[in-house]
Design a protein around this motif. Sequence first.
Motif, mmCIF file in Angstrom:
data_model
loop_
_atom_site.group_PDB
_atom_site.id
_atom_site.type_symbol
_atom_site.label_atom_id
_atom_site.label_comp_id
_atom_site.label_asym_id
_atom_site.label_seq_id
_atom_site.Cartn_x
_atom_site.Cartn_y
_atom_site.Cartn_z
ATOM 1 N N HIS A 47 100.801 66.016 -2.634
ATOM 2 C CA HIS A 47 99.529 65.005 -2.506
ATOM 3 C C HIS A 47 99.636 64.410 -0.939
ATOM 4 C CE1 HIS A 47 103.596 63.040 -2.921
ATOM 5 N NE2 HIS A 47 103.042 61.973 -2.307
ATOM 6 N N ILE A 48 100.581 64.986 -0.310
ATOM 7 C CA ILE A 48 100.885 64.681 1.151
ATOM 8 C C ILE A 48 100.125 65.716 1.815
ATOM 9 C CG2 ILE A 48 102.040 63.899 3.147
ATOM 10 C CD1 ILE A 48 104.220 63.126 1.429
ATOM 11 N N LYS A 49 98.842 65.701 2.227
ATOM 12 C CA LYS A 49 98.105 66.930 2.763
ATOM 13 C C LYS A 49 98.322 67.396 3.797
ATOM 14 C CE LYS A 49 95.652 66.527 -1.010
ATOM 15 N NZ LYS A 49 95.991 67.486 -2.385
ATOM 16 N N ALA A 50 98.967 66.571 4.797
ATOM 17 C CA ALA A 50 99.475 66.889 6.081
ATOM 18 C C ALA A 50 100.537 67.968 6.160
ATOM 19 C CB ALA A 50 100.328 65.710 6.918
ATOM 20 N N LYS A 51 101.468 68.040 4.842
ATOM 21 C CA LYS A 51 102.495 68.993 4.475
ATOM 22 C C LYS A 51 101.750 70.486 4.425
ATOM 23 C CE LYS A 51 106.202 66.408 2.497
ATOM 24 N NZ LYS A 51 107.097 66.117 1.400
ATOM 25 N N ILE A 52 100.615 70.403 3.904
ATOM 26 C CA ILE A 52 99.663 71.917 3.856
ATOM 27 C C ILE A 52 99.470 72.184 4.989
ATOM 28 C CG2 ILE A 52 97.566 72.822 2.723
ATOM 29 C CD1 ILE A 52 97.762 70.873 0.443
ATOM 30 N N PHE B 201 92.578 76.299 6.125
ATOM 31 C CA PHE B 201 91.484 76.544 5.305
ATOM 32 C C PHE B 201 91.595 75.491 4.173
ATOM 33 C CE2 PHE B 201 89.540 79.376 8.315
ATOM 34 C CZ PHE B 201 88.372 79.458 8.075
ATOM 35 N N LYS B 202 92.588 75.512 3.515
ATOM 36 C CA LYS B 202 92.945 74.868 2.237
ATOM 37 C C LYS B 202 93.070 73.235 2.613
ATOM 38 C CE LYS B 202 96.485 74.292 -1.054
ATOM 39 N NZ LYS B 202 95.924 74.183 -2.416
ATOM 40 N N PHE B 203 93.821 73.042 3.634
ATOM 41 C CA PHE B 203 93.960 71.719 3.956
ATOM 42 C C PHE B 203 92.530 70.985 4.426
ATOM 43 C CE2 PHE B 203 94.025 68.783 7.893
ATOM 44 C CZ PHE B 203 94.684 67.969 7.568
ATOM 45 N N HIS B 204 91.721 71.966 5.144
ATOM 46 C CA HIS B 204 90.383 71.367 5.347
ATOM 47 C C HIS B 204 89.618 71.030 4.285
ATOM 48 C CE1 HIS B 204 89.973 72.205 9.944
ATOM 49 N NE2 HIS B 204 91.041 71.844 9.802
ATOM 50 N N ASN B 205 89.691 71.954 3.119
ATOM 51 C CA ASN B 205 88.851 71.897 1.972
ATOM 52 C C ASN B 205 89.326 70.678 1.018
ATOM 53 O OD1 ASN B 205 87.234 74.200 2.229
ATOM 54 N ND2 ASN B 205 88.822 75.583 1.267
ATOM 55 N N GLU B 206 90.573 70.300 1.167
ATOM 56 C CA GLU B 206 91.219 69.201 0.264
ATOM 57 C C GLU B 206 90.967 67.864 1.102
ATOM 58 O OE1 GLU B 206 95.070 69.667 -1.331
ATOM 59 O OE2 GLU B 206 94.655 71.741 -1.748
ATOM 60 N N ARG B 207 90.457 67.868 2.389
ATOM 61 C CA ARG B 207 90.444 66.853 3.080
ATOM 62 C C ARG B 207 88.944 66.662 3.371
ATOM 63 N NH1 ARG B 207 94.480 64.109 5.716
ATOM 64 N NH2 ARG B 207 92.955 62.477 6.115
ATOM 65 N N HIS B 208 88.027 67.706 3.026
ATOM 66 C CA HIS B 208 86.802 67.514 3.295
ATOM 67 C C HIS B 208 86.476 67.712 4.760
ATOM 68 C CE1 HIS B 208 86.456 67.112 -1.060
ATOM 69 N NE2 HIS B 208 87.144 66.017 -0.793
ATOM 70 N N PHE B 209 87.221 68.425 5.451
ATOM 71 C CA PHE B 209 86.928 68.558 6.877
ATOM 72 C C PHE B 209 86.001 69.759 7.226
ATOM 73 C CE2 PHE B 209 91.022 66.110 8.044
ATOM 74 C CZ PHE B 209 90.480 65.069 8.028
ATOM 75 N N PRO B 210 85.153 69.747 8.350
ATOM 76 C CA PRO B 210 84.529 71.050 8.631
ATOM 77 C C PRO B 210 85.370 72.104 9.039
ATOM 78 C CG PRO B 210 84.389 69.308 10.414
ATOM 79 C CD PRO B 210 85.118 68.979 9.298
ATOM 80 N N HIS B 211 84.997 73.331 8.978
ATOM 81 C CA HIS B 211 85.787 74.471 9.524
ATOM 82 C C HIS B 211 85.415 74.934 10.812
ATOM 83 C CE1 HIS B 211 87.692 74.708 5.652
ATOM 84 N NE2 HIS B 211 86.677 74.937 5.034
#
Length: 222
Positions: free
Chosen positions: A46-51, A107-117
């Motif tokens: 749940h801490i996305k930074a870890k991903i 890519f997984k981190f960006h998807n879960e945080r809705h960041f652009p790739h």
Amino acid sequence: MAKGGSSYQMSAAPVTVFVHLLAISIVTLTLVWLIKFREGFAFESHIKAKIFNLHPLLMILGFVIFSGEAIIVYKAIPANRKAQKLIHLILHFIALVAGILGVYAVFKFHNERHFPHMYTLHSWIGLSTICLFGLQWLLGFFTFWYPRAESTRRASMAPWHAFFGIVIFFMTIVTAETGLTQKFNFLLLQRSQEALMINFTGLLILLFGIFVGLSIILPRRN
């Protein structure tokens, strides 16, 4: 020109030892940075930074270090040529797998945080490097290992394989350096200890790349 036809006065042995020491230092600093300052790493949290933290972990420890160690195998390991070639192949395969997983993690981190790739120079160079690395590994496997090309074909391919291998390796160094710089720019200025650690890690990675390159041009023994 020195005796024996070589213009170099030292062997690759002490350089490869220094490369190993640099690798250990880089691994140590990276782990301390990610565990002490960045809360560790995980594929699911749940801490996305870890991903996200899996990305520098896999790219530095897996992709950069293992690919560098694979390059110096022929100078660092006193074994027959076939054994050296197998170790070279395996280490590069580990590097490739680590690189693919590292790209997946970001890519997984960006998807879960809705960041652009793919919006930075780091990401452009990085993805290009992974693609070229995979292609280089496949061509090397089928040309030099199994089923192997004809001897004349292998002889003509060997210099190009070595050349593009070095180019791709230095692309991994550039990718790591731009990634660390990008991360540094995202940090708050008051985090001086973490910023210093990131800068020092980047410096060691640069030295790692330089001394891997140096080990290639030096003879194995005096």
